[in-house]
Design an enzyme around this catalytic site. Structure first.
Site, PDB file in Angstrom:
ATOM      1  N   PHE A 133       0.675  -0.873  -0.207  1.00 39.98           N
ATOM      2  CA  PHE A 133       0.168  -0.176   0.082  1.00 39.98           C
ATOM      3  C   PHE A 133       0.879   0.882   0.008  1.00 39.98           C
ATOM      4  N   GLY A 134       0.816   1.826  -1.127  1.00 44.29           N
ATOM      5  CA  GLY A 134       1.726   3.126  -1.235  1.00 44.29           C
ATOM      6  C   GLY A 134       1.206   4.428  -1.088  1.00 44.29           C
ATOM      7  N   LEU A 243      -7.100   2.946   5.965  1.00 48.47           N
ATOM      8  CA  LEU A 243      -5.943   3.592   7.664  1.00 48.47           C
ATOM      9  C   LEU A 243      -6.306   3.207   9.039  1.00 48.47           C
ATOM     10  N   GLU A 367       1.190   4.185  10.443  1.00 49.17           N
ATOM     11  CA  GLU A 367      -0.311   4.239  10.086  1.00 49.17           C
ATOM     12  C   GLU A 367      -0.495   5.886  11.138  1.00 49.17           C
ATOM     13  N   THR A 369       1.102   9.348  13.156  1.00 50.38           N
ATOM     14  CA  THR A 369       2.260   8.849  14.683  1.00 50.38           C
ATOM     15  C   THR A 369       1.522   9.106  15.634  1.00 50.38           C
TER      16      THR A 369
HETATM   17  P1  TGC Z   1      -9.240  15.258   6.474  1.00 47.38           P
HETATM   18  O1  TGC Z   1      -9.860  16.326   6.320  1.00 47.38           O
HETATM   19  O2  TGC Z   1      -9.031  14.991   8.163  1.00 47.38           O
HETATM   20  O3  TGC Z   1      -9.711  13.677   5.863  1.00 47.38           O
HETATM   21  C1  TGC Z   1     -10.206  13.979   4.464  1.00 47.38           C
HETATM   22  C2  TGC Z   1     -11.100  13.715   3.942  1.00 47.38           C
HETATM   23  O4  TGC Z   1     -10.921  12.010   4.464  1.00 47.38           O
HETATM   24  C3  TGC Z   1     -11.983  11.871   5.328  1.00 47.38           C
HETATM   25  N1  TGC Z   1     -11.519  11.090   6.986  1.00 47.38           N
HETATM   26  C4  TGC Z   1     -11.464   9.950   6.980  1.00 47.38           C
HETATM   27  N2  TGC Z   1     -12.555   9.117   6.629  1.00 47.38           N
HETATM   28  C5  TGC Z   1     -12.216   7.854   6.913  1.00 47.38           C
HETATM   29  N3  TGC Z   1     -11.423   7.174   7.911  1.00 47.38           N
HETATM   30  C6  TGC Z   1     -10.772   7.851   8.880  1.00 47.38           C
HETATM   31  N4  TGC Z   1      -9.747   7.706   9.472  1.00 47.38           N
HETATM   32  C7  TGC Z   1     -10.798   9.296   7.919  1.00 47.38           C
HETATM   33  N5  TGC Z   1     -10.193  10.838   9.028  1.00 47.38           N
HETATM   34  C8  TGC Z   1     -10.066  12.144   7.457  1.00 47.38           C
HETATM   35  C9  TGC Z   1     -12.113  13.394   6.043  1.00 47.38           C
HETATM   36  O5  TGC Z   1     -13.967  13.568   6.570  1.00 47.38           O
HETATM   37  C10 TGC Z   1     -12.855  14.467   5.317  1.00 47.38           C
HETATM   38  O6  TGC Z   1     -13.616  13.724   4.150  1.00 47.38           O
HETATM   39  P2  TGC Z   1     -14.043  14.829   3.273  1.00 47.38           P
HETATM   40  O7  TGC Z   1     -15.282  13.619   2.253  1.00 47.38           O
HETATM   41  O8  TGC Z   1     -14.516  16.223   3.918  1.00 47.38           O
HETATM   42  O9  TGC Z   1     -13.194  15.370   2.079  1.00 47.38           O
HETATM   43  O10 TGC Z   1      -7.728  15.612   5.609  1.00 47.38           O
HETATM   44  P3  TGC Z   1      -6.356  16.181   6.157  1.00 47.38           P
HETATM   45  O11 TGC Z   1      -5.197  15.982   5.401  1.00 47.38           O
HETATM   46  O12 TGC Z   1      -6.446  17.200   6.872  1.00 47.38           O
HETATM   47  O13 TGC Z   1      -5.697  14.952   7.204  1.00 47.38           O
HETATM   48  C11 TGC Z   1      -6.177  14.808   8.201  1.00 47.38           C
HETATM   49  C12 TGC Z   1      -4.581  13.892   8.562  1.00 47.38           C
HETATM   50  C13 TGC Z   1      -3.756  14.417   9.765  1.00 47.38           C
HETATM   51  C14 TGC Z   1      -5.794  13.182  10.359  1.00 47.38           C
HETATM   52  C15 TGC Z   1      -3.995  12.805   8.208  1.00 47.38           C
HETATM   53  O14 TGC Z   1      -3.639  13.274   7.125  1.00 47.38           O
HETATM   54  C16 TGC Z   1      -3.987  11.315   8.655  1.00 47.38           C
HETATM   55  O15 TGC Z   1      -3.995  10.443   9.256  1.00 47.38           O
HETATM   56  N6  TGC Z   1      -2.329  11.189   8.236  1.00 47.38           N
HETATM   57  C17 TGC Z   1      -1.679  10.454   9.145  1.00 47.38           C
HETATM   58  C18 TGC Z   1      -1.589   9.439   7.950  1.00 47.38           C
HETATM   59  C19 TGC Z   1      -0.889   7.912   8.074  1.00 47.38           C
HETATM   60  O16 TGC Z   1      -1.453   7.099   9.040  1.00 47.38           O
HETATM   61  N7  TGC Z   1      -0.798   7.136   7.212  1.00 47.38           N
HETATM   62  C20 TGC Z   1      -0.688   5.528   7.654  1.00 47.38           C
HETATM   63  C21 TGC Z   1       0.035   5.592   6.322  1.00 47.38           C
HETATM   64  S1  TGC Z   1      -0.022   3.720   5.685  1.00 47.38           S
HETATM   65  C22 TGC Z   1       1.060   2.876   6.941  1.00 47.38           C
HETATM   66  O17 TGC Z   1       1.985   3.773   7.550  1.00 47.38           O
HETATM   67  C23 TGC Z   1       0.885   0.728   6.502  1.00 47.38           C
HETATM   68  S2  TGC Z   1       2.203   0.762   7.781  1.00 47.38           S
HETATM   69  C24 TGC Z   1       1.506  -0.706   8.080  1.00 47.38           C
HETATM   70  C25 TGC Z   1       2.017  -2.012   8.603  1.00 47.38           C
HETATM   71  O18 TGC Z   1       3.601  -2.505   8.569  1.00 47.38           O
HETATM   72  O19 TGC Z   1       1.188  -2.381   9.430  1.00 47.38           O
HETATM   73  P1  FAD Z   2       6.787  12.955   9.564  1.00 52.39           P
HETATM   74  O1  FAD Z   2       5.659  13.253   8.596  1.00 52.39           O
HETATM   75  O2  FAD Z   2       7.499  13.919   8.734  1.00 52.39           O
HETATM   76  O3  FAD Z   2       6.426  13.366  11.041  1.00 52.39           O
HETATM   77  C1  FAD Z   2       8.052  13.664  11.457  1.00 52.39           C
HETATM   78  C2  FAD Z   2       7.474  14.367  13.623  1.00 52.39           C
HETATM   79  O4  FAD Z   2       6.733  15.770  13.561  1.00 52.39           O
HETATM   80  C3  FAD Z   2       6.422  13.219  14.202  1.00 52.39           C
HETATM   81  O5  FAD Z   2       7.310  12.300  15.289  1.00 52.39           O
HETATM   82  C4  FAD Z   2       5.114  13.521  13.638  1.00 52.39           C
HETATM   83  O6  FAD Z   2       4.619  13.380  14.784  1.00 52.39           O
HETATM   84  C5  FAD Z   2       5.089  14.973  13.996  1.00 52.39           C
HETATM   85  N1  FAD Z   2       4.262  15.726  13.285  1.00 52.39           N
HETATM   86  C6  FAD Z   2       4.045  15.562  12.116  1.00 52.39           C
HETATM   87  N2  FAD Z   2       2.587  16.789  12.115  1.00 52.39           N
HETATM   88  C7  FAD Z   2       2.923  17.616  12.497  1.00 52.39           C
HETATM   89  C8  FAD Z   2       1.601  18.290  13.946  1.00 52.39           C
HETATM   90  N3  FAD Z   2       0.801  19.077  12.875  1.00 52.39           N
HETATM   91  N4  FAD Z   2       1.855  19.100  14.522  1.00 52.39           N
HETATM   92  C9  FAD Z   2       2.792  18.532  15.931  1.00 52.39           C
HETATM   93  N5  FAD Z   2       4.315  17.189  15.271  1.00 52.39           N
HETATM   94  C10 FAD Z   2       3.852  16.603  14.056  1.00 52.39           C
HETATM   95  N6  FAD Z   2       3.480   4.398   4.763  1.00 52.39           N
HETATM   96  C11 FAD Z   2       2.520   3.489   4.047  1.00 52.39           C
HETATM   97  O7  FAD Z   2       2.035   4.229   3.137  1.00 52.39           O
HETATM   98  N7  FAD Z   2       2.841   2.414   3.335  1.00 52.39           N
HETATM   99  C12 FAD Z   2       3.606   1.368   4.130  1.00 52.39           C
HETATM  100  O8  FAD Z   2       3.566   0.207   4.341  1.00 52.39           O
HETATM  101  C13 FAD Z   2       4.561   1.844   5.154  1.00 52.39           C
HETATM  102  N8  FAD Z   2       4.534   0.609   6.455  1.00 52.39           N
HETATM  103  C14 FAD Z   2       5.852   1.477   7.480  1.00 52.39           C
HETATM  104  C15 FAD Z   2       6.791   0.631   7.728  1.00 52.39           C
HETATM  105  C16 FAD Z   2       7.340   0.895   8.790  1.00 52.39           C
HETATM  106  C17 FAD Z   2       8.872   0.196   9.287  1.00 52.39           C
HETATM  107  C18 FAD Z   2       7.951   2.245   9.165  1.00 52.39           C
HETATM  108  C19 FAD Z   2       8.236   3.209   9.453  1.00 52.39           C
HETATM  109  C20 FAD Z   2       6.797   3.262   8.056  1.00 52.39           C
HETATM  110  C21 FAD Z   2       5.800   2.680   6.804  1.00 52.39           C
HETATM  111  N9  FAD Z   2       4.779   3.993   6.360  1.00 52.39           N
HETATM  112  C22 FAD Z   2       4.698   3.580   5.838  1.00 52.39           C
HETATM  113  C23 FAD Z   2       5.317   5.480   6.647  1.00 52.39           C
HETATM  114  C24 FAD Z   2       4.599   5.544   8.043  1.00 52.39           C
HETATM  115  O9  FAD Z   2       3.297   6.129   7.607  1.00 52.39           O
HETATM  116  C25 FAD Z   2       5.133   6.961   8.257  1.00 52.39           C
HETATM  117  O10 FAD Z   2       5.936   6.730   8.725  1.00 52.39           O
HETATM  118  C26 FAD Z   2       4.043   8.105   9.157  1.00 52.39           C
HETATM  119  O11 FAD Z   2       2.818   8.296   8.638  1.00 52.39           O
HETATM  120  C27 FAD Z   2       4.968   9.529   9.759  1.00 52.39           C
HETATM  121  O12 FAD Z   2       5.510  10.130   8.455  1.00 52.39           O
HETATM  122  P2  FAD Z   2       6.690  10.258   8.473  1.00 52.39           P
HETATM  123  O13 FAD Z   2       8.362   9.163   8.955  1.00 52.39           O
HETATM  124  O14 FAD Z   2       7.365  10.909   7.434  1.00 52.39           O
HETATM  125  O15 FAD Z   2       7.107  11.599   9.715  1.00 52.39           O
END
Ligand code: TGC
Ligand code: FAD
Length: 387
Positions: A133-134, A243, A367, A369
């Site tokens: 998942f990218g 997510l 997923e 922070t």
């Molecule tokens: P925001 O305005 O909050 O949301 C945009 C639209 O999305 C809706 N929404 C959601 N819908 C479903 N589930 C959720 N959790 C949702 N959160 C928000 C929201 O209602 C809105 O809809 P619409 O219709 O009004 O457009 O967007 P934002 O740009 O302000 O961002 C909010 C924020 C910071 C919470 C979001 O960007 C975020 O969650 N950032 C963290 C990114 C993250 O978690 N990345 C993970 C990458 S994948 C990964 O890490 C896999 S590791 C897996 C493994 O190895 O197990």
């Molecule tokens: P950044 O977003 O650069 O954050 C840096 C620091 O700033 C953090 O401490 C954060 O909490 C803080 N910060 C950010 N915004 C704010 C704010 N507004 N106010 C205060 N503090 C803030 N991603 C995928 O898409 N798919 C995957 O399969 C996947 N697998 C992963 C596997 C591993 C082992 C790891 C380590 C990461 C993976 N990720 C994946 C990425 C992961 O989701 C990101 O690392 C995570 O979302 C944080 O993004 P970043 O590392 O760029 O940190």
């Protein structure tokens, strides 16, 4: 009155149905017999134990809460218990299952065309096709709405350019669910291994999640047919909804890591004799063990209530954020404390707490922070986004 089970002080198991208990026992047996004997070596040698995939698939654990398409169709509490038991083994194994099921099969099942579902879901449930998942990019994972990877329409195809970073299963995957910016906003595509211009590179030298593959993905003029676009995956809400599924599983999974660490610390405290008495006879050690048990119990109950809400169709994503935040923090604190309680022995791969502790440094970051989840809850409470 019967004594309490130190691993289940509040009899949370009694809140489960017979089917749910059976699923948990089956996965627990698999972890005890097949994962625990090899996982230390796999972590030490930076190796994902790929040989376990056929058994994980034959147990029905891939996409296990998806209905139809040869998936097990279990409820969400069962899915949580699967994550808990797998992560008691290692976060890398739970990550593999989370990504395959929640981040790849789920978007195909919920946003894909009928043809995409038929083509991918049964093969993915059997573990014959693996996904990644990218979403995250090198310039910042917390703010995915600002992504730079773009898809441009070209006749009946799309041309994708950009890069994704930190992608679990990247080098293993036959397909990548890739989120891109288009002229109409964010869209998801199924990019297949072997498509010209699509390459991957494994990220090595990690101190965390060593029994898991993490990669970079590169897209250089990758031509993708429109049939590979997820027809219902529109806007940032689409990847965020995936997510939510994976964060849900993590909220349960990390309880498993904490249980593994706590059990090892408890056993050690009972047999280690210092100052003429077992460690477990001292006040501070008992307080620390009691505190671990308290934290694990409250996290278990939070995860279970979240699961019941999800199964009733009433779960809100801010609840998932609170559970992911609370339970990851709990597990990391328990793992660190258990590591300390084991003394010097606790720094070796022979003892599980340091491995879990290092893994949890990733789990508390990916997923979303810890800070991002605090801010999601804060936004829900105040109505103001403070990201
Ligand atoms: P925001 O305005 O909050 O949301 C945009 C639209 O999305 C809706 N929404 C959601 N819908 C479903 N589930 C959720 N959790 C949702 N959160 C928000 C929201 O209602 C809105 O809809 P619409 O219709 O009004 O457009 O967007 P934002 O740009 O302000 O961002 C909010 C924020 C910071 C919470 C979001 O960007 C975020 O969650 N950032 C963290 C990114 C993250 O978690 N990345 C993970 C990458 S994948 C990964 O890490 C896999 S590791 C897996 C493994 O190895 O197990
Ligand atoms: P950044 O977003 O650069 O954050 C840096 C620091 O700033 C953090 O401490 C954060 O909490 C803080 N910060 C950010 N915004 C704010 C704010 N507004 N106010 C205060 N503090 C803030 N991603 C995928 O898409 N798919 C995957 O399969 C996947 N697998 C992963 C596997 C591993 C082992 C790891 C380590 C990461 C993976 N990720 C994946 C990425 C992961 O989701 C990101 O690392 C995570 O979302 C944080 O993004 P970043 O590392 O760029 O940190």
């Amino acid at each position: 009155m019967q004594g309490l089970d130190p691993s289940d002080l509040f009899r949370v198991r009694e809140l489960l149905s017979d089917d749910e208990r059976q699923v948990q026992e089956t996965v627990a047996r698999f972890v005890d017999e097949r994962v625990l004997p090899i996982i230390g070596e796999a972590f030490e040698h930076d190796r994902f134990p790929r040989e376990l995939i056929p058994e994980i698939a034959s147990l029905g654990l891939l996409g296990c809460n998806i209905q139809g398409y040869d998936c097990a169709g279990l409820n969400n509490v069962c899915y949580g218990l699967v994550c808990q038991e797998l992560e008691r083994g290692d976060s890398g194994l739970r990550s593999f299952v989370s990504v395959q099921g929640s981040l790849c099969m789920h978007p195909i099942a919920s946003m894909g065309s009928e043809e995409q579902k038929r083509r991918w879901l049964p093969a993915m449930a059997r573990g014959e096709k693996l996904g990644c998942f990218g979403l995250t990019e090198p310039d910042g994972g917390s703010d995915p709405g600002n992504m730079k990877t773009i898809a441009k329409r070209d006749g009946g195809d799309w041309i994708i350019n950009g890069a994704k970073m930190w992608i679990t299963n990247g080098d293993l995957a036959d397909l990548a669910i890739v989120w891109t910016m288009t002229d109409d906003g964010i869209r998801g595509f199924i990019v297949e291994k072997g498509m010209p211009g699509f390459t991957t590179r494994e990220i090595k030298r990690k101190f965390s999640l060593r029994a898991s593959v993490t990669s970079e993905l590169f897209f250089e003029n990758v031509r993708v047919p429109d049939a590979n676009r997820l027809p219902r995956g529109e806007g940032l809400g689409a990847p965020l909804s995936c997510l939510t599924q994976a964060r849900y599983g993590i909220s349960w999974g990390v309880v498993g890591s904490a249980i593994a660490c706590y059990r090892e610390a408890l056993a050690y405290a009972k047999q280690r004799v210092l100052f003429g008495r077992p460690l477990s006879h001292t006040q501070t050690i008992q307080r620390r063990l009691a505190d671990m048990s308290r934290r694990i119990t409250t996290a278990q109950l939070l995860a279970l209530q979240l699961g019941r809400l999800k199964d009733a169709g009433n779960m809100h994503h801010a609840q998932v954020s609170m559970a992911k935040w609370n339970n990851c923090r709990m597990a990391l604190d328990v793992a660190r404390d258990a590591r300390d309680l084991l003394g010097a022995a606790g720094i070796t791969v022979e003892c599980c707490p340091i491995r879990h502790m290092l893994n949890l440094e990733s789990v508390i970051t990916y997923e979303g922070t810890e800070t991002i989840h605090e801010l999601i809850v804060g936004r829900e409470l105040t109505g103001v986004a403070a990201f």
